[in-house]
Scaffold this motif. Structure first.
Motif, PDB file in Angstrom:
ATOM      1  N   CYS A  34      44.290  27.144  62.260  1.00  0.00           N
ATOM      2  CA  CYS A  34      45.637  26.839  61.777  1.00  0.00           C
ATOM      3  C   CYS A  34      45.506  26.213  60.390  1.00  0.00           C
ATOM      4  CB  CYS A  34      46.361  25.883  62.720  1.00  0.00           C
ATOM      5  SG  CYS A  34      48.004  25.382  62.143  1.00  0.00           S
ATOM      6  N   VAL A  35      46.226  26.774  59.434  1.00  0.00           N
ATOM      7  CA  VAL A  35      46.230  26.265  58.057  1.00  0.00           C
ATOM      8  C   VAL A  35      47.598  25.659  57.784  1.00  0.00           C
ATOM      9  CG1 VAL A  35      46.037  26.866  55.619  1.00  0.00           C
ATOM     10  CG2 VAL A  35      44.579  28.025  57.294  1.00  0.00           C
ATOM     11  N   ILE A  36      47.618  24.423  57.297  1.00  0.00           N
ATOM     12  CA  ILE A  36      48.873  23.774  56.927  1.00  0.00           C
ATOM     13  C   ILE A  36      48.966  23.753  55.405  1.00  0.00           C
ATOM     14  CG2 ILE A  36      50.305  21.710  57.096  1.00  0.00           C
ATOM     15  CD1 ILE A  36      48.757  20.918  59.595  1.00  0.00           C
ATOM     16  N   GLY A  37      49.975  24.417  54.876  1.00  0.00           N
ATOM     17  CA  GLY A  37      50.174  24.476  53.428  1.00  0.00           C
ATOM     18  C   GLY A  37      50.167  25.898  52.928  1.00  0.00           C
ATOM     19  N   GLY A  38      51.277  26.321  52.314  1.00  0.00           N
ATOM     20  CA  GLY A  38      51.407  27.697  51.850  1.00  0.00           C
ATOM     21  C   GLY A  38      51.252  27.861  50.358  1.00  0.00           C
ATOM     22  N   GLY A  39      50.436  26.999  49.733  1.00  0.00           N
ATOM     23  CA  GLY A  39      50.095  27.172  48.328  1.00  0.00           C
ATOM     24  C   GLY A  39      48.790  27.935  48.182  1.00  0.00           C
ATOM     25  N   PHE A  40      48.207  27.896  46.986  1.00  0.00           N
ATOM     26  CA  PHE A  40      46.985  28.665  46.740  1.00  0.00           C
ATOM     27  C   PHE A  40      45.847  28.266  47.665  1.00  0.00           C
ATOM     28  CE2 PHE A  40      48.549  29.433  42.211  1.00  0.00           C
ATOM     29  CZ  PHE A  40      48.841  30.763  42.446  1.00  0.00           C
ATOM     30  N   SER A  41      45.699  26.961  47.957  1.00  0.00           N
ATOM     31  CA  SER A  41      44.596  26.538  48.833  1.00  0.00           C
ATOM     32  C   SER A  41      44.747  27.167  50.210  1.00  0.00           C
ATOM     33  CB  SER A  41      44.567  25.014  48.966  1.00  0.00           C
ATOM     34  OG  SER A  41      44.282  24.391  47.751  1.00  0.00           O
ATOM     35  N   GLY A  42      45.936  27.008  50.802  1.00  0.00           N
ATOM     36  CA  GLY A  42      46.156  27.536  52.136  1.00  0.00           C
ATOM     37  C   GLY A  42      46.121  29.041  52.192  1.00  0.00           C
ATOM     38  N   GLY A 193      51.768  37.749  46.089  1.00  0.00           N
ATOM     39  CA  GLY A 193      50.887  38.882  46.345  1.00  0.00           C
ATOM     40  C   GLY A 193      49.781  38.534  47.320  1.00  0.00           C
ATOM     41  N   GLU A 194      49.259  37.325  47.218  1.00  0.00           N
ATOM     42  CA  GLU A 194      48.209  36.901  48.150  1.00  0.00           C
ATOM     43  C   GLU A 194      48.772  36.706  49.552  1.00  0.00           C
ATOM     44  OE1 GLU A 194      45.205  34.778  44.923  1.00  0.00           O
ATOM     45  OE2 GLU A 194      46.707  33.557  45.937  1.00  0.00           O
ATOM     46  N   ALA A 195      50.003  36.206  49.642  1.00  0.00           N
ATOM     47  CA  ALA A 195      50.632  36.065  50.956  1.00  0.00           C
ATOM     48  C   ALA A 195      50.804  37.429  51.614  1.00  0.00           C
ATOM     49  CB  ALA A 195      51.980  35.365  50.821  1.00  0.00           C
ATOM     50  N   TYR A 368      43.211  18.673  42.695  1.00  0.00           N
ATOM     51  CA  TYR A 368      42.632  19.556  41.679  1.00  0.00           C
ATOM     52  C   TYR A 368      42.869  19.062  40.255  1.00  0.00           C
ATOM     53  CZ  TYR A 368      42.567  22.505  45.804  1.00  0.00           C
ATOM     54  OH  TYR A 368      42.356  22.986  47.069  1.00  0.00           O
ATOM     55  N   ALA A 369      43.583  17.956  40.104  1.00  0.00           N
ATOM     56  CA  ALA A 369      43.755  17.283  38.804  1.00  0.00           C
ATOM     57  C   ALA A 369      44.318  18.208  37.731  1.00  0.00           C
ATOM     58  CB  ALA A 369      42.426  16.665  38.348  1.00  0.00           C
ATOM     59  N   GLY A 370      45.242  19.088  38.117  1.00  0.00           N
ATOM     60  CA  GLY A 370      45.897  19.940  37.145  1.00  0.00           C
ATOM     61  C   GLY A 370      45.156  21.214  36.797  1.00  0.00           C
ATOM     62  N   HIS A 371      44.037  21.477  37.451  1.00  0.00           N
ATOM     63  CA  HIS A 371      43.267  22.699  37.190  1.00  0.00           C
ATOM     64  C   HIS A 371      43.123  23.514  38.476  1.00  0.00           C
ATOM     65  CE1 HIS A 371      42.149  21.672  33.039  1.00  0.00           C
ATOM     66  NE2 HIS A 371      42.132  20.429  33.479  1.00  0.00           N
ATOM     67  N   GLY A 372      44.217  23.584  39.218  1.00  0.00           N
ATOM     68  CA  GLY A 372      44.132  24.145  40.553  1.00  0.00           C
ATOM     69  C   GLY A 372      44.166  25.645  40.650  1.00  0.00           C
ATOM     70  N   LEU A 373      44.595  26.342  39.600  1.00  0.00           N
ATOM     71  CA  LEU A 373      44.761  27.777  39.775  1.00  0.00           C
ATOM     72  C   LEU A 373      43.454  28.444  40.181  1.00  0.00           C
ATOM     73  CD1 LEU A 373      46.990  29.969  37.436  1.00  0.00           C
ATOM     74  CD2 LEU A 373      45.323  30.876  39.017  1.00  0.00           C
ATOM     75  N   LEU A 378      38.468  28.935  44.704  1.00  0.00           N
ATOM     76  CA  LEU A 378      37.104  28.588  45.099  1.00  0.00           C
ATOM     77  C   LEU A 378      37.121  27.804  46.402  1.00  0.00           C
ATOM     78  CD1 LEU A 378      34.051  28.424  44.450  1.00  0.00           C
ATOM     79  CD2 LEU A 378      34.553  26.234  43.310  1.00  0.00           C
ATOM     80  N   ALA A 379      38.049  26.847  46.528  1.00  0.00           N
ATOM     81  CA  ALA A 379      38.124  26.028  47.740  1.00  0.00           C
ATOM     82  C   ALA A 379      38.349  26.910  48.965  1.00  0.00           C
ATOM     83  CB  ALA A 379      39.253  25.006  47.616  1.00  0.00           C
ATOM     84  N   GLY A 380      39.254  27.885  48.848  1.00  0.00           N
ATOM     85  CA  GLY A 380      39.500  28.786  49.965  1.00  0.00           C
ATOM     86  C   GLY A 380      38.255  29.531  50.397  1.00  0.00           C
ATOM     87  N   LYS A 381      37.463  29.956  49.424  1.00  0.00           N
ATOM     88  CA  LYS A 381      36.236  30.685  49.735  1.00  0.00           C
ATOM     89  C   LYS A 381      35.214  29.773  50.399  1.00  0.00           C
ATOM     90  CE  LYS A 381      32.929  33.947  47.747  1.00  0.00           C
ATOM     91  NZ  LYS A 381      32.571  34.735  46.525  1.00  0.00           N
ATOM     92  N   LEU A 382      35.045  28.554  49.875  1.00  0.00           N
ATOM     93  CA  LEU A 382      34.075  27.628  50.449  1.00  0.00           C
ATOM     94  C   LEU A 382      34.465  27.213  51.861  1.00  0.00           C
ATOM     95  CD1 LEU A 382      33.261  25.285  47.416  1.00  0.00           C
ATOM     96  CD2 LEU A 382      32.123  27.393  48.118  1.00  0.00           C
ATOM     97  N   LEU A 383      35.752  26.959  52.082  1.00  0.00           N
ATOM     98  CA  LEU A 383      36.208  26.607  53.426  1.00  0.00           C
ATOM     99  C   LEU A 383      35.953  27.748  54.401  1.00  0.00           C
ATOM    100  CD1 LEU A 383      39.564  24.831  52.534  1.00  0.00           C
ATOM    101  CD2 LEU A 383      37.555  23.743  53.534  1.00  0.00           C
ATOM    102  N   ALA A 384      36.250  28.962  53.978  1.00  0.00           N
ATOM    103  CA  ALA A 384      36.044  30.118  54.862  1.00  0.00           C
ATOM    104  C   ALA A 384      34.564  30.331  55.143  1.00  0.00           C
ATOM    105  CB  ALA A 384      36.658  31.366  54.240  1.00  0.00           C
ATOM    106  N   GLU A 385      33.718  30.142  54.136  1.00  0.00           N
ATOM    107  CA  GLU A 385      32.274  30.270  54.359  1.00  0.00           C
ATOM    108  C   GLU A 385      31.796  29.276  55.407  1.00  0.00           C
ATOM    109  OE1 GLU A 385      30.900  31.817  49.877  1.00  0.00           O
ATOM    110  OE2 GLU A 385      30.551  29.738  50.498  1.00  0.00           O
TER     111      GLU A 385
END
Length: 430
Positions: A34-42, A193-195, A368-373, A378-385
């Motif tokens: 279960c992922v909470i949050g529908g932004g780029f990270s989630g 598009g990612e959604a 992400y201190a304003g550099h989240g795009l 990357l965070a999504g990939k590392l979490l999935a790995e």
């Protein structure tokens, strides 16, 4: 439906591809994750997990990409974190180098995502760091040398003051550094598009489904007003909008306001006179200015990070003088859109990617201190790995870095940081 459940009235919302309405959660749903949050990270965690064959449910309190993911400056810039060498004593020199390489990989993840799923998001290559002072140009020269040492395959070129006219129609800057491996795009369209790609791989997406309670344990239960999710693993991907959902994590990320204005569409000649190569640009000040052209030739001008917790009453009145300091030739240009939102900042400016010490099946990514795009991808990939068992080491590099809780509690930490940032701004004047 409450107004805040819709997208903010931004240029991106007004110019996006069709925005589907995903259902609200009702009843019981089960999943591997279960992922909470529908932004780029989630979204990217869900997409990466689905690509690896896991069953994923994603819960979004409002609309997909309602927060910073759908409102940001659209600048896709290499790198993660600030001053990564400070973490050498924690992860070693090799670990720092690997983090720096992952900062380059992060942009390539976005490039590959757009190409693989054919996402129409106006992806445009070309970026320039702007030097406000001679010492900034010295720092950019060091950055260029480091990129070469990392084997960066894209063009990187330093510019002196006399060459800046090829990039920007302003005499405000003493030099810069071109990076053709970074660029800009329409962030809301990328997220939408990612959604769609995630849903196509079987991810169940739920909007208007704010989480009200989490029962932790070997199996987590995540509750909304009208339903709940049972899952083996939980990912918290709310960033600046985590609020009180997990006090331990929310104390380590400070929400700070950032603001953007968009002009009316400019003529081809006007647009070319401002940014001749259609690059995204960003200066080097603490109160950073960042700006670029949209696909329909509007100037999108952003910055003015607010740590006070209070938004300007009139964003356009606040931001327009800053734009005119750079481009006085836009004095007669109409401002068509103005908006803001919250970014998440950690004390050491490194993205916080890890898992809860007392709940090893609960993962998170934030700050992400304003550099989240790029960093979110990357965070999504590392979490999935890590969650899939594919690779743990890359995730562990980030997870090993400690992150302090901001002092002062919920009500005092913003004013305390505002004082700290004022000190840094005063240092710039010295």
């Amino acid at each position: 439906m409450i107004a805040s459940a819709r997208h903010t009235a931004s240029y991106y919302a007004a110019s996006s591809v069709p925005q589907p309405d995903y259902p609200a959660l009702t009843g019981e749903v089960t999943a591997d994750v279960c992922v909470i949050g529908g932004g780029f990270s989630g979204l990217n965690t869900a997409l990466e997990l689905a690509e690896r064959g896991l069953r994923v449910v994603l819960l979004e309190a409002r609309k997909i990409a309602w927060g910073a993911s759908g409102r940001n400056g659209g600048q896709l810039i290499r790198g993660v974190g600030h001053g990564l060498d400070q973490f050498t004593n924690v992860i070693g020199a090799d670990g720092v180098r690997e983090m720096k390489l992952m900062g380059l990989e992060a942009v390539e993840i976005v490039r590959e995502r757009v190409e693989r799923y054919q996402i129409p998001c106006d992806l445009t290559w070309g970026y320039c760091d702007l030097a406000n002072r001679p010492r900034d140009l010295h720092g950019l020269a060091e950055d260029a040398e480091e990129l070469r040492s990392l084997g960066y395959r894209h063009e990187v070129r330093l510019l002196q003051a006399a060459e800046m006219g090829s990039v920007i129609g302003s005499d405000r800057y003493v030099g810069g550094m071109i990076d053709m491996g970074s660029g800009h795009l329409h962030p809301l369209n990328l997220a939408l598009g990612e959604a769609a790609a995630a849903q196509g791989l079987g991810v169940q997406l739920f909007e208007q489904s704010e989480v009200t309670r989490i029962d932790y344990g070997p199996e987590v239960k995540v509750y909304t007003a009208n339903g709940h999710v049972r899952a083996k693993t939980l990912v918290l991907a709310c960033n600046a909008y985590l609020n009180g959902l997990n006090p331990h994590l929310s104390g380590k990320v400070l929400p700070a306001g950032s603001y953007i204005i968009a002009t009316e569409p400019l003529s081809e000649a006007q647009a070319a006179s401002l940014l001749p190569q259609n690059m995204a640009v960003c200066d080097q000040r603490v109160t950073v200015d960042y700006f670029r052209l949209s696909a329909d030739r509007r100037l999108l001008f952003g910055g003015a990070c607010h740590y006070s917790g209070r938004d300007p009453q009139d964003i356009s009145a606040y931001m327009r003088p800053k734009m005119l300091q750079v481009f006085p030739q836009l004095a007669d240009a109409k401002i068509d859109y103005q908006w803001g939102g919250m970014i998440g900042i950690g004390a050491n400016r490194l993205p916080q990617i890890g898992r809860l010490a007392d709940q090893p099946n609960v993962y998170y990514a934030q700050a992400y201190a304003g550099h989240g795009l790029n960093a979110t991808h990357l965070a999504g990939k590392l979490l999935a790995e890590a969650i899939s068992g594919q690779q743990q080491g890359r995730f562990d590099l980030f997870a090993k870095v400690p992150h302090i809780t901001f002092p002062g509690g919920k009500h005092l930490r913003s004013p305390l940081l505002a004082l700290g940032m004022l000190w840094h701004r005063l240092k710039e004047l010295v």
